[in-house]
Design a protein around this motif. Sequence first.
Motif, mmCIF file in Angstrom:
data_model
loop_
_atom_site.group_PDB
_atom_site.id
_atom_site.type_symbol
_atom_site.label_atom_id
_atom_site.label_comp_id
_atom_site.label_asym_id
_atom_site.label_seq_id
_atom_site.Cartn_x
_atom_site.Cartn_y
_atom_site.Cartn_z
ATOM 1 N N MET A 34 0.893 -1.261 0.145
ATOM 2 C CA MET A 34 0.381 0.390 0.064
ATOM 3 C C MET A 34 0.606 0.852 0.094
ATOM 4 N N GLY A 35 0.301 2.578 -0.615
ATOM 5 C CA GLY A 35 1.232 3.612 -0.821
ATOM 6 C C GLY A 35 0.037 4.778 -1.026
ATOM 7 N N TRP A 36 0.570 5.436 -0.352
ATOM 8 C CA TRP A 36 0.276 7.069 -0.126
ATOM 9 C C TRP A 36 1.689 8.197 -1.773
ATOM 10 N N TYR A 37 0.644 8.626 -2.188
ATOM 11 C CA TYR A 37 1.368 9.207 -3.238
ATOM 12 C C TYR A 37 0.723 11.162 -3.258
ATOM 13 N N ILE A 51 3.755 1.109 2.405
ATOM 14 C CA ILE A 51 4.098 0.185 3.651
ATOM 15 C C ILE A 51 3.651 -1.715 2.521
ATOM 16 N N THR A 52 4.945 -2.475 3.399
ATOM 17 C CA THR A 52 4.382 -3.690 2.917
ATOM 18 C C THR A 52 3.440 -4.508 3.734
ATOM 19 N N ARG A 53 3.258 -5.890 2.784
ATOM 20 C CA ARG A 53 2.451 -6.338 3.222
ATOM 21 C C ARG A 53 3.002 -6.989 4.778
ATOM 22 N N ASN A 54 4.418 -7.118 4.737
ATOM 23 C CA ASN A 54 5.104 -7.475 5.727
ATOM 24 C C ASN A 54 4.820 -6.132 7.340
ATOM 25 N N ALA A 91 -2.098 19.429 -1.734
ATOM 26 C CA ALA A 91 -1.688 18.539 -2.658
ATOM 27 C C ALA A 91 -3.215 17.957 -2.695
ATOM 28 N N VAL A 92 -3.477 17.005 -3.403
ATOM 29 C CA VAL A 92 -4.105 15.494 -3.104
ATOM 30 C C VAL A 92 -3.915 14.920 -3.184
ATOM 31 N N TYR A 93 -3.860 13.404 -2.691
ATOM 32 C CA TYR A 93 -3.210 12.553 -1.796
ATOM 33 C C TYR A 93 -3.986 11.048 -1.428
ATOM 34 N N PHE A 94 -3.512 10.898 -2.752
ATOM 35 C CA PHE A 94 -3.675 9.685 -3.476
ATOM 36 C C PHE A 94 -3.227 8.119 -2.088
ATOM 37 N N CYS A 95 -4.081 6.889 -2.259
ATOM 38 C CA CYS A 95 -4.422 5.773 -1.911
ATOM 39 C C CYS A 95 -3.150 4.271 -3.478
ATOM 40 N N ASN A 96 -3.043 3.940 -2.848
ATOM 41 C CA ASN A 96 -2.952 3.161 -4.566
ATOM 42 C C ASN A 96 -1.958 1.738 -3.652
ATOM 43 N N ALA A 97 -2.931 0.667 -4.123
ATOM 44 C CA ALA A 97 -2.474 -0.962 -3.588
ATOM 45 C C ALA A 97 -2.034 -1.670 -4.950
ATOM 46 N N ARG A 98 -1.036 -2.092 -4.840
ATOM 47 C CA ARG A 98 -0.329 -2.941 -6.186
ATOM 48 C C ARG A 98 0.397 -4.472 -5.062
ATOM 49 N N TYR A 99 -0.454 -5.331 -6.493
ATOM 50 C CA TYR A 99 0.167 -6.591 -6.175
ATOM 51 C C TYR A 99 0.857 -7.183 -7.627
ATOM 52 N N PHE A 100 2.337 -7.442 -7.963
ATOM 53 C CA PHE A 100 2.699 -7.689 -8.810
ATOM 54 C C PHE A 100 1.935 -6.742 -10.231
#
Length: 115
Positions: A34-37, A51-54, A91-100
């Motif tokens: 998960m990330g914040w941009y 922040i990673t899965r761990n 700013a505008v703060y965006f949430c991101n979710a990434r998996y492969f």
Amino acid sequence: QVQLVESGGGSVQPGRSLRLSCVSSITGFGVYTMGWYRQAPGERRELVALITRNGTTDYAESAKGRFTISRDNNKRTVYLEINSLTPDDTAVYFCNARYFTLDYWGQGTQVTVSS
């Protein structure tokens, strides 16, 4: 359909703190990084924190010391705490979710810092 919904933004004075939240509908949320941009007016979107899965975290240089990212997998939520806000944090703060190859974005939440 996957949804990421950010909240917690607003207009604040310099020096104050905010806690942003991003609630996800993702199945298997726990495996995602998960990330914040953020994107300031006229600027490119930039990474703030990951922040990673761990639970391993990583921060942009500009975010070290004042920003804290955390996650609650049971609530499928990721947080970003920002302390000692300055006008440069506007700013505008965006949430991101990434998996492969899976990559999801929220609609963003506006943070405005001014006196």
